[in-house]
Enzyme design. Structure first.
Site, PDB file in Angstrom:
ATOM      1  N   PRO A   2       7.134   1.640   0.665  1.00  0.00           N
ATOM      2  CA  PRO A   2       7.958   2.744   0.453  1.00  0.00           C
ATOM      3  C   PRO A   2       7.593   3.975   1.022  1.00  0.00           C
ATOM      4  O   PRO A   2       6.064   4.295   1.075  1.00  0.00           O
ATOM      5  CB  PRO A   2       8.038   2.828  -0.780  1.00  0.00           C
ATOM      6  CG  PRO A   2       7.825   1.457  -1.251  1.00  0.00           C
ATOM      7  CD  PRO A   2       6.993   0.837  -0.447  1.00  0.00           C
ATOM      8  N   GLU A   3       8.035   4.992   1.720  1.00  0.00           N
ATOM      9  CA  GLU A   3       7.476   6.300   2.249  1.00  0.00           C
ATOM     10  C   GLU A   3       8.269   7.321   1.445  1.00  0.00           C
ATOM     11  O   GLU A   3       8.791   7.005   0.476  1.00  0.00           O
ATOM     12  CB  GLU A   3       7.950   6.283   3.704  1.00  0.00           C
ATOM     13  CG  GLU A   3       7.478   5.026   4.660  1.00  0.00           C
ATOM     14  CD  GLU A   3       7.953   5.114   6.070  1.00  0.00           C
ATOM     15  OE1 GLU A   3       8.174   6.114   6.431  1.00  0.00           O
ATOM     16  OE2 GLU A   3       8.170   4.195   6.569  1.00  0.00           O
ATOM     17  N   HIS A  96       7.934 -10.531 -12.365  1.00  0.00           N
ATOM     18  CA  HIS A  96       6.298 -10.091 -11.810  1.00  0.00           C
ATOM     19  C   HIS A  96       6.064  -8.581 -12.745  1.00  0.00           C
ATOM     20  O   HIS A  96       5.650  -7.755 -12.256  1.00  0.00           O
ATOM     21  CB  HIS A  96       6.591  -9.719 -10.465  1.00  0.00           C
ATOM     22  CG  HIS A  96       6.717 -11.019  -9.629  1.00  0.00           C
ATOM     23  ND1 HIS A  96       5.961 -11.946  -9.493  1.00  0.00           N
ATOM     24  CD2 HIS A  96       7.928 -11.160  -8.948  1.00  0.00           C
ATOM     25  CE1 HIS A  96       6.467 -12.927  -8.791  1.00  0.00           C
ATOM     26  NE2 HIS A  96       7.508 -12.544  -8.171  1.00  0.00           N
ATOM     27  N   ARG A 117       3.810  -8.532  -5.325  1.00  0.00           N
ATOM     28  CA  ARG A 117       2.382  -8.658  -4.570  1.00  0.00           C
ATOM     29  C   ARG A 117       1.204  -7.921  -5.084  1.00  0.00           C
ATOM     30  O   ARG A 117       0.064  -8.330  -4.555  1.00  0.00           O
ATOM     31  CB  ARG A 117       2.749  -8.210  -3.221  1.00  0.00           C
ATOM     32  CG  ARG A 117       4.007  -8.842  -2.581  1.00  0.00           C
ATOM     33  CD  ARG A 117       4.119  -8.340  -1.216  1.00  0.00           C
ATOM     34  NE  ARG A 117       5.422  -9.014  -0.441  1.00  0.00           N
ATOM     35  CZ  ARG A 117       6.019  -8.608   0.882  1.00  0.00           C
ATOM     36  NH1 ARG A 117       5.347  -7.651   1.342  1.00  0.00           N
ATOM     37  NH2 ARG A 117       7.189  -9.133   1.134  1.00  0.00           N
ATOM     38  N   ARG A 160      -6.738  17.428  17.880  1.00  0.00           N
ATOM     39  CA  ARG A 160      -6.988  15.853  17.834  1.00  0.00           C
ATOM     40  C   ARG A 160      -6.619  15.226  19.122  1.00  0.00           C
ATOM     41  O   ARG A 160      -5.889  15.248  19.680  1.00  0.00           O
ATOM     42  CB  ARG A 160      -6.144  15.157  16.465  1.00  0.00           C
ATOM     43  CG  ARG A 160      -6.697  15.968  15.073  1.00  0.00           C
ATOM     44  CD  ARG A 160      -6.300  15.294  14.158  1.00  0.00           C
ATOM     45  NE  ARG A 160      -6.269  15.835  12.797  1.00  0.00           N
ATOM     46  CZ  ARG A 160      -6.538  15.146  11.611  1.00  0.00           C
ATOM     47  NH1 ARG A 160      -6.231  14.053  11.630  1.00  0.00           N
ATOM     48  NH2 ARG A 160      -6.644  16.211  10.452  1.00  0.00           N
TER      49      ARG A 160
END
Length: 286
Positions: A2-3, A96, A117, A160
């Site tokens: 997820p973002e 889960h 997971r 950068r």
């Protein structure tokens, strides 16, 4: 994983259904779910009991619930499959289910952390002076944060020696952007993922930020991006932005702008999706 839009959708759900409630009991059903709480599951449960949860907050892909003790917060990270679900008391346990919070009120719902997971987790963390969990103090503000500094972002980009997609995924530079929304924003900005950041003008950097914000706000409007049943909001509902993706996952499909077949390239153990005509690679990358 997820973002920002997906985590923000969950944060909003927590704010509506959990903030302001007092924990009556916390049950840790799998130790990995609280592995970042170094004192262990029993300590996590004991310290939460009797605490009132404040308004849910978020920094990038992390979210947290401040407590009535201002010294610490419940920090959450969803990982790849974590879910924070508000369920009726007595509803069957999810396969889960890892952590359960019961509340002292009569609303009849509880908060469950479900994680297939077990890459995500919950922990109690000390707060900095401004109320941010100290372990995420290094995480930059995200582009939807009203205090995000656009000019500083451009200066950092120019300084950068990296490429534009690497910069977008650098959570110490700009938080909340992951592989999906980076590809979407770069397609909208007509930038190749290997474009050196040092070549971006101030206007081009501003355009890119605008596209990052636009695509994230569009995703927020439809509940985020769900490719499977693992990402859902607190009510167990999926998001629908996957139907509107312009780049990610569209290998060999026509570019929505020019009709050229989209391409996919391996990139840092992930994939990058782009249009070879609209997003021409820099000379070295080509």
């Amino acid at each position: 994983m997820p973002e920002l839009p997906e985590v923000e959708v969950v944060r909003r759900g927590l704010e509506r259904w959990v903030s302001g409630r007092t924990v009556a009991q916390a049950d840790v059903l799998h130790p990995r779910a609280v592995r970042r709480h170094l004192a262990g599951g029993e300590d996590f449960a004991a310290r939460l009991r009797g605490r009132t949860l404040g308004v849910a907050r978020r920094r990038g892909k992390y979210l947290w619930l401040p407590l009535d003790d201002p010294g610490f917060s419940v920090l959450g990270h969803l990982g790849m499959s974590g879910q924070l679900l508000v369920r009726p008391e007595g509803a069957p346990d999810e396969k889960h289910l890892r952590v359960r919070l019961r509340f002292s009120d009569a609303l009849g719902t509880e908060l469950r952390f479900v994680d297939q997971r077990t890459f995500g987790g919950l922990s109690l963390q000390d707060n900095t002076a401004d109320g941010l969990p100290d372990v995420i103090a290094h995480i930059a503000r995200d582009p939807l944060d009203p205090d995000f500094d656009d000019a500083a972002f451009h200066t950092a980009l120019r300084a950068r020696r990296t490429t534009v997609k690497r910069a977008l995924l650098d959570q110490s530079l700009i938080s909340g952007v992951g592989n999906i929304y980076a590809d979407e924003a770069l397609w909208r900005a007509r930038l190749h993922y290997d474009r050196p950041t040092g070549t971006l003008t101030r206007q081009k950097a501003a355009d890119l930020l605008g596209h990052v914000r636009d695509v994230m706000n569009a995703a927020l409007d439809v509940g985020g991006t769900s490719f499977d049943s693992l990402y859902v909001n607190v009510n167990g509902e999926s998001g629908y932005f996957a139907r509107a993706l312009d780049a990610y996952g569209r290998e060999d499909e026509p570019c929505r702008r020019c009709g050229t077949p989209m391409r996919r390239r391996p990139w840092m153990n992930r994939s990058s999706y782009f249009c070879p005509r609209c997003q021409r690679p820099p000379r070295a990358a080509a």
